[in-house]
Design a protein around this motif. Structure first.
Motif, PDB file in Angstrom:
ATOM      1  N   LEU A  39       8.639   4.027   4.986  1.00 15.75           N
ATOM      2  CA  LEU A  39       8.389   5.463   4.822  1.00 15.75           C
ATOM      3  C   LEU A  39       9.291   6.278   5.743  1.00 15.75           C
ATOM      4  CD1 LEU A  39       4.480   5.517   4.620  1.00 15.75           C
ATOM      5  CD2 LEU A  39       6.069   6.093   2.773  1.00 15.75           C
ATOM      6  N   TRP A  40       9.473   5.778   6.963  1.00 19.52           N
ATOM      7  CA  TRP A  40      10.348   6.459   7.922  1.00 19.52           C
ATOM      8  C   TRP A  40      11.791   6.480   7.419  1.00 19.52           C
ATOM      9  CZ3 TRP A  40      10.257   9.628  11.868  1.00 19.52           C
ATOM     10  CH2 TRP A  40      11.354   9.697  12.728  1.00 19.52           C
ATOM     11  N   ARG A  41      12.272   5.332   6.928  1.00 18.24           N
ATOM     12  CA  ARG A  41      13.640   5.274   6.394  1.00 18.24           C
ATOM     13  C   ARG A  41      13.784   6.164   5.168  1.00 18.24           C
ATOM     14  NH1 ARG A  41      12.868  -0.262   7.002  1.00 18.24           N
ATOM     15  NH2 ARG A  41      12.848  -0.530   4.736  1.00 18.24           N
ATOM     16  N   HIS A  42      12.750   6.178   4.340  1.00 24.04           N
ATOM     17  CA  HIS A  42      12.792   7.007   3.141  1.00 24.04           C
ATOM     18  C   HIS A  42      12.874   8.495   3.516  1.00 24.04           C
ATOM     19  CE1 HIS A  42      12.042   7.935  -1.094  1.00 24.04           C
ATOM     20  NE2 HIS A  42      11.199   8.871  -0.682  1.00 24.04           N
ATOM     21  N   VAL A  92      -9.653  -8.614   2.677  1.00 20.21           N
ATOM     22  CA  VAL A  92      -8.764  -9.433   1.851  1.00 20.21           C
ATOM     23  C   VAL A  92      -7.443  -8.725   1.556  1.00 20.21           C
ATOM     24  CG1 VAL A  92     -10.654 -10.724   0.805  1.00 20.21           C
ATOM     25  CG2 VAL A  92      -9.842  -8.624  -0.289  1.00 20.21           C
ATOM     26  N   LYS A  93      -7.366  -7.450   1.837  1.00 23.20           N
ATOM     27  CA  LYS A  93      -6.168  -6.610   1.743  1.00 23.20           C
ATOM     28  C   LYS A  93      -6.009  -5.959   0.358  1.00 23.20           C
ATOM     29  CE  LYS A  93      -4.911  -7.669   5.962  1.00 23.20           C
ATOM     30  NZ  LYS A  93      -5.984  -8.565   6.357  1.00 23.20           N
ATOM     31  N   THR A  94      -5.376  -4.799   0.383  1.00 23.86           N
ATOM     32  CA  THR A  94      -5.166  -4.008  -0.834  1.00 23.86           C
ATOM     33  C   THR A  94      -4.279  -4.729  -1.834  1.00 23.86           C
ATOM     34  OG1 THR A  94      -3.322  -2.907   0.304  1.00 23.86           O
ATOM     35  CG2 THR A  94      -5.445  -1.795   0.339  1.00 23.86           C
ATOM     36  N   THR A  95      -3.273  -5.446  -1.338  1.00 20.19           N
ATOM     37  CA  THR A  95      -2.364  -6.150  -2.251  1.00 20.19           C
ATOM     38  C   THR A  95      -3.083  -7.277  -2.980  1.00 20.19           C
ATOM     39  OG1 THR A  95      -1.631  -7.424  -0.327  1.00 20.19           O
ATOM     40  CG2 THR A  95      -0.245  -5.594  -1.019  1.00 20.19           C
ATOM     41  N   GLN A 153       2.717 -14.356 -17.926  1.00 20.20           N
ATOM     42  CA  GLN A 153       3.310 -13.677 -16.773  1.00 20.20           C
ATOM     43  C   GLN A 153       2.352 -12.624 -16.211  1.00 20.20           C
ATOM     44  OE1 GLN A 153       7.955 -13.296 -16.948  1.00 20.20           O
ATOM     45  NE2 GLN A 153       7.143 -12.409 -18.808  1.00 20.20           N
ATOM     46  N   VAL A 154       2.253 -12.598 -14.884  1.00 20.84           N
ATOM     47  CA  VAL A 154       1.483 -11.559 -14.211  1.00 20.84           C
ATOM     48  C   VAL A 154       2.480 -10.526 -13.684  1.00 20.84           C
ATOM     49  CG1 VAL A 154      -0.102 -11.033 -12.339  1.00 20.84           C
ATOM     50  CG2 VAL A 154      -0.319 -13.188 -13.583  1.00 20.84           C
ATOM     51  N   VAL A 155       2.347  -9.300 -14.166  1.00 19.59           N
ATOM     52  CA  VAL A 155       3.350  -8.275 -13.880  1.00 19.59           C
ATOM     53  C   VAL A 155       2.702  -7.101 -13.170  1.00 19.59           C
ATOM     54  CG1 VAL A 155       5.043  -6.688 -14.881  1.00 19.59           C
ATOM     55  CG2 VAL A 155       4.710  -8.963 -15.889  1.00 19.59           C
ATOM     56  N   ILE A 156       3.349  -6.651 -12.107  1.00 18.66           N
ATOM     57  CA  ILE A 156       2.966  -5.422 -11.406  1.00 18.66           C
ATOM     58  C   ILE A 156       4.197  -4.541 -11.279  1.00 18.66           C
ATOM     59  CG2 ILE A 156       2.206  -4.414  -9.220  1.00 18.66           C
ATOM     60  CD1 ILE A 156       0.385  -6.692  -8.756  1.00 18.66           C
ATOM     61  N   HIS A 214       6.355  -3.816  -2.732  1.00 18.73           N
ATOM     62  CA  HIS A 214       5.230  -3.987  -1.801  1.00 18.73           C
ATOM     63  C   HIS A 214       4.711  -2.631  -1.328  1.00 18.73           C
ATOM     64  CE1 HIS A 214       2.820  -5.528   1.541  1.00 18.73           C
ATOM     65  NE2 HIS A 214       3.373  -4.591   2.277  1.00 18.73           N
ATOM     66  N   THR A 215       5.614  -1.750  -0.919  1.00 15.72           N
ATOM     67  CA  THR A 215       5.215  -0.426  -0.436  1.00 15.72           C
ATOM     68  C   THR A 215       4.555   0.379  -1.538  1.00 15.72           C
ATOM     69  OG1 THR A 215       6.926  -0.373   1.263  1.00 15.72           O
ATOM     70  CG2 THR A 215       6.081   1.743   0.514  1.00 15.72           C
ATOM     71  N   ARG A 216       5.087   0.321  -2.746  1.00 13.37           N
ATOM     72  CA  ARG A 216       4.505   1.069  -3.856  1.00 13.37           C
ATOM     73  C   ARG A 216       3.089   0.584  -4.175  1.00 13.37           C
ATOM     74  NH1 ARG A 216       8.302   0.569  -8.688  1.00 13.37           N
ATOM     75  NH2 ARG A 216       9.247  -1.144  -7.547  1.00 13.37           N
ATOM     76  N   VAL A 217       2.900  -0.731  -4.168  1.00 18.31           N
ATOM     77  CA  VAL A 217       1.568  -1.279  -4.437  1.00 18.31           C
ATOM     78  C   VAL A 217       0.584  -0.857  -3.344  1.00 18.31           C
ATOM     79  CG1 VAL A 217       0.215  -3.414  -4.549  1.00 18.31           C
ATOM     80  CG2 VAL A 217       2.364  -3.235  -5.806  1.00 18.31           C
ATOM     81  N   VAL A 218       1.018  -0.949  -2.092  1.00 17.61           N
ATOM     82  CA  VAL A 218       0.152  -0.575  -0.962  1.00 17.61           C
ATOM     83  C   VAL A 218      -0.233   0.897  -1.041  1.00 17.61           C
ATOM     84  CG1 VAL A 218       0.136  -0.180   1.540  1.00 17.61           C
ATOM     85  CG2 VAL A 218       0.898  -2.373   0.630  1.00 17.61           C
ATOM     86  N   LEU A 219       0.738   1.775  -1.276  1.00 19.46           N
ATOM     87  CA  LEU A 219       0.464   3.211  -1.290  1.00 19.46           C
ATOM     88  C   LEU A 219      -0.445   3.599  -2.452  1.00 19.46           C
ATOM     89  CD1 LEU A 219       3.998   4.677  -0.400  1.00 19.46           C
ATOM     90  CD2 LEU A 219       1.991   4.491   1.084  1.00 19.46           C
TER      91      LEU A 219
END
Length: 459
Positions: A219-222, A324-327, A345-348, A241-246
């Motif tokens: 986020l800082w780099r963005h 267990v975490k958001t991801t 296939q499992v797609v995100i 990873h960041t998109r899924v977390v946010l």
């Protein structure tokens, strides 16, 4: 001669990243317990070994469950040690070990670097390891200092003396960012809920601390790439990873907010604005931090069950949070959807997930469910005979400890000796993760035998 085979058998365990993490946390808890047992750590010297162990484990594992009142049972020195242990637990034991090595100009071993990678990073950073590590430390310090400043100014506005205001801001800013939920006040943050500045600052610190250090760095780099046009275009886009977390974090905050608001809070929340703000605060706090701005024990059962679900999910990987975490939630939902549709296939977000991630996610969730079922059963045996203790109190306490949240319906200080020891163990497992502990204690064995297929009826 007889000792050599045993040494050789134990040697692989000592080199594993999981063993280093487990040993580091256990060592910090032991040292912290001994410090809190010192006479100048306690106000009246009434905190025994088990209560000191419980408190230190809660601090190092950034949980916030307490069996004694932090503000009255411990001196200023003891409280300072607690917040130092919270900082150690929030950033991780390996982080402080790495910091010490870097200050001494020495290189970390490959096993230690692997442990740090497990704690913070999603990919192999190679030569960028040192740079990313410094970035995490700078971001953490900057966010916590900003929190201290806002809380301190708000407390001065409330006419709190400078000394107590500064220490309170210092304590609660670190506790909030590390998602610990510790407070030096008997009513936690209920006395502050009429201060928009303090509550907004605490919520912001909780959210940032629960996203994960690498997400914060991205986020800082963005943000910098938006300001500095000369930066490479690749830095303008978030990783999957960041998109899924946010997205998952935002969805959980909104669902929890609306759910708690409609299911109800307590009779003390009389105005619409107080209901909305308190519901939002508890939605954010329940997944990671454990601060409370309402009396949790007086909330309706529906709201308590929603809090249990949020606590079980927890925060995001590489953060200060447990659960267990958001991801893991996002991955399990994506796999469930794929199975229902009959898709292999499992797609995100237009990305196929590798089988190893799917397998680890399912093992993590199953281990978590098994541990908590065992915990609920054990606590029902040891605690349910006490007056006013129901099934919902036991379930809430167990999941709160596992998710390293720290909320309680009022059972914590009533726990028996066995109950306190079990909750202590659960906080430890919840902070490290059941999968990490299982991999550390049961290293993988490669079997080169392929068994014949068998069929079993289901459904």
């Amino acid at each position: 001669m007889g000792k050599e085979p045993i040494f050789r058998r134990l040697l692989p365990y000592g080199k594993m990243p999981q063993t280093l993490l487990i040993g580091g946390f256990a060592g910090a808890i032991l040292v912290g317990t001994l410090i809190l047992l010192l006479p100048w750590s306690q106000t009246q010297g009434e905190v025994g070994f088990v209560d000191a162990l419980f408190t230190v484990t809660s601090a190092v594992c950034v949980t916030g469950l307490v069996v004694v009142d932090t503000g009255t049972a411990f001196t200023l020195f003891g409280q300072t040690m607690i917040v130092f242990l919270i900082q150690i637990g929030g950033l991780g034991i390996m982080t402080f070990a790495a910091l010490a090595y870097l200050m001494l100009g020495r290189r970390l071993s490959l096993a230690s670097q692997a442990a740090l990678h497990d704690a913070f990073f999603q990919e192999d950073l190679g030569m960028e390891f040192r740079k990313k590590f410094h970035q995490i430390l700078i971001l953490t310090a900057g966010i916590e200092l900003a929190g201290i400043l806002f809380i301190f100014l708000a407390l001065l506005w409330r006419q709190v003396p400078v000394g107590p205001a500064l220490f309170s801001a210092f304590f609660h800013s670190i506790s909030a960012f590390c998602n610990a939920g510790f407070s030096i006040y008997k009513d936690n943050l209920i006395g502050w809920r009429d201060s928009p500045v303090i509550m907004t600052t605490i919520m912001s610190l909780i959210v940032l601390g629960g996203l994960g250090h690498m997400v914060l760095a991205e986020l800082w780099r963005h943000g910098l790439s938006r300001l500095v046009k000369s930066m490479p275009p690749a830095s303008r886009f978030f990783s999957i990873h960041t998109r899924v977390v946010l997205k998952t974090s935002l969805a959980l905050i909104i669902i929890g907010w609306l759910g708690i608001f409609f299911l109800g809070l307590t009779s003390a929340e009389t105005t619409w604005s107080l209901k909305l703000s308190s519901a939002l605060f508890q939605s954010i706090s329940a997944r990671t931090a454990g601060f409370n701005s309402v009396e949790i024990g007086f909330m309706p059962l529906g709201s308590l069950f929603l809090l249990v679900l949020l606590m079980f999910i927890g925060g995001s990987p590489g953060s200060c949070a447990g659960g267990v975490k958001t991801t893991a939630l996002a991955i399990s939902i994506a796999e469930f959807r794929a199975k229902l549709k009959g898709v292999e296939q499992v797609v995100i977000m237009e990305r196929r997930l590798p089988k190893v991630i799917l397998d680890r996610t399912m093992v993590l969730i199953r281990l978590s469910i098994m541990w908590n079922l065992l915990g609920v059963f054990l606590l029902l045996v040891t605690e349910s005979g006490r007056p006013g203790v129901g099934f919902h109190d036991v379930l809430f306490e167990q999941i709160s400890a596992f998710g390293t949240v720290g909320l309680s319906t009022g059972l914590t200080d009533k726990l028996s000796m066995v109950g306190r020891l079990w909750i202590t163990a659960t906080m430890f497992v919840g902070r490290l993760g059941p999968l990490t502990i299982a991999m550390g204690l049961l290293p993988a064995k490669h079997i080169h035998v392929k068994y014949p297929q068998g069929r079993i009826m289901i459904g």
